[in-house]
Motif scaffolding. Structure first.
Motif, PDB file in Angstrom:
ATOM      1  N   ARG A  84      51.488  65.563  29.245  1.00 53.99           N
ATOM      2  CA  ARG A  84      52.086  65.012  27.902  1.00 53.99           C
ATOM      3  C   ARG A  84      52.591  63.655  27.939  1.00 53.99           C
ATOM      4  O   ARG A  84      52.827  62.884  26.930  1.00 53.99           O
ATOM      5  CB  ARG A  84      53.092  65.850  27.241  1.00 53.99           C
ATOM      6  N   VAL A  85      52.222  63.016  29.014  1.00 54.31           N
ATOM      7  CA  VAL A  85      52.689  61.546  29.256  1.00 54.31           C
ATOM      8  C   VAL A  85      51.378  60.645  29.042  1.00 54.31           C
ATOM      9  O   VAL A  85      50.354  61.008  29.317  1.00 54.31           O
ATOM     10  CB  VAL A  85      53.295  61.217  30.605  1.00 54.31           C
ATOM     11  N   ALA A  86      51.560  59.304  28.698  1.00 57.06           N
ATOM     12  CA  ALA A  86      50.772  58.514  28.639  1.00 57.06           C
ATOM     13  C   ALA A  86      50.320  57.740  30.061  1.00 57.06           C
ATOM     14  O   ALA A  86      51.573  57.969  30.782  1.00 57.06           O
ATOM     15  CB  ALA A  86      51.231  57.197  27.826  1.00 57.06           C
ATOM     16  N   VAL A  87      49.517  57.338  30.434  1.00 58.01           N
ATOM     17  CA  VAL A  87      49.103  56.835  31.735  1.00 58.01           C
ATOM     18  C   VAL A  87      48.932  55.237  31.333  1.00 58.01           C
ATOM     19  O   VAL A  87      47.919  54.706  30.838  1.00 58.01           O
ATOM     20  CB  VAL A  87      47.944  57.398  32.191  1.00 58.01           C
ATOM     21  N   LEU A  88      49.626  54.331  32.291  1.00 58.32           N
ATOM     22  CA  LEU A  88      49.561  53.200  31.960  1.00 58.32           C
ATOM     23  C   LEU A  88      49.248  52.576  33.567  1.00 58.32           C
ATOM     24  O   LEU A  88      50.222  52.623  34.545  1.00 58.32           O
ATOM     25  CB  LEU A  88      51.091  52.494  31.642  1.00 58.32           C
ATOM     26  N   THR A  89      48.308  51.916  33.597  1.00 60.74           N
ATOM     27  CA  THR A  89      47.993  51.431  34.731  1.00 60.74           C
ATOM     28  C   THR A  89      48.250  49.997  34.838  1.00 60.74           C
ATOM     29  O   THR A  89      48.195  49.124  33.700  1.00 60.74           O
ATOM     30  CB  THR A  89      46.294  51.724  35.186  1.00 60.74           C
ATOM     31  N   THR A  90      48.856  49.436  35.956  1.00 64.70           N
ATOM     32  CA  THR A  90      49.313  48.142  36.135  1.00 64.70           C
ATOM     33  C   THR A  90      48.658  47.469  37.323  1.00 64.70           C
ATOM     34  O   THR A  90      48.121  48.061  38.289  1.00 64.70           O
ATOM     35  CB  THR A  90      50.913  48.106  36.734  1.00 64.70           C
ATOM     36  N   PRO A  91      48.681  46.045  37.348  1.00 64.08           N
ATOM     37  CA  PRO A  91      47.863  45.371  38.306  1.00 64.08           C
ATOM     38  C   PRO A  91      48.522  45.698  39.741  1.00 64.08           C
ATOM     39  O   PRO A  91      49.783  45.553  39.796  1.00 64.08           O
ATOM     40  CB  PRO A  91      47.914  44.057  37.964  1.00 64.08           C
ATOM     41  N   THR A  92      47.833  45.604  40.921  1.00 65.71           N
ATOM     42  CA  THR A  92      48.623  45.903  41.879  1.00 65.71           C
ATOM     43  C   THR A  92      48.720  44.668  42.863  1.00 65.71           C
ATOM     44  O   THR A  92      47.677  43.766  42.674  1.00 65.71           O
ATOM     45  CB  THR A  92      47.599  46.817  43.156  1.00 65.71           C
ATOM     46  N   TRP A  93      49.890  44.139  43.193  1.00 69.21           N
ATOM     47  CA  TRP A  93      49.946  42.989  43.789  1.00 69.21           C
ATOM     48  C   TRP A  93      50.079  42.981  45.139  1.00 69.21           C
ATOM     49  O   TRP A  93      51.002  43.759  45.926  1.00 69.21           O
ATOM     50  CB  TRP A  93      51.201  42.162  43.152  1.00 69.21           C
ATOM     51  N   CYS A  94      49.367  42.353  45.810  1.00 66.79           N
ATOM     52  CA  CYS A  94      49.115  42.425  47.316  1.00 66.79           C
ATOM     53  C   CYS A  94      49.809  41.000  47.963  1.00 66.79           C
ATOM     54  O   CYS A  94      49.274  39.737  47.475  1.00 66.79           O
ATOM     55  CB  CYS A  94      47.911  42.244  47.926  1.00 66.79           C
ATOM     56  N   GLY A  95      50.950  41.066  48.543  1.00 66.83           N
ATOM     57  CA  GLY A  95      51.807  40.073  49.117  1.00 66.83           C
ATOM     58  C   GLY A  95      51.094  39.632  50.066  1.00 66.83           C
ATOM     59  O   GLY A  95      50.943  38.622  51.006  1.00 66.83           O
TER      60      GLY A  95
END
Length: 60
Positions: free
Chosen positions: A49-60
């Motif tokens: 029942r949850v929304a799926v939010l994809t975020t950018p992946t930061w590579c340091g």
């Protein structure tokens, strides 16, 4: 990469996340997922029942 919000068109959970992102002034893309079709299998969550939010992946 932009934030991407996946979920059903009529889901109150997706609407809440979309409103929250809008209030913060964050740009995002909304991608509807058919909750009763094959699309849903790739996003199945423990509660389903949850929304799926994809975020950018930061590579340091």
């Amino acid at each position: 990469m932009m934030l991407v919000l996946y979920g059903g068109k009529r889901s109150p959970f997706v609407r809440r996340v979309a409103i929250w992102l809008g209030l913060q002034g964050r740009k995002f893309e909304r991608r509807p997922v058919d909750l009763f079709g094959a699309d849903f299998e790739s996003f199945r969550a423990p509660l389903s029942r949850v929304a799926v939010l994809t975020t950018p992946t930061w590579c340091g």
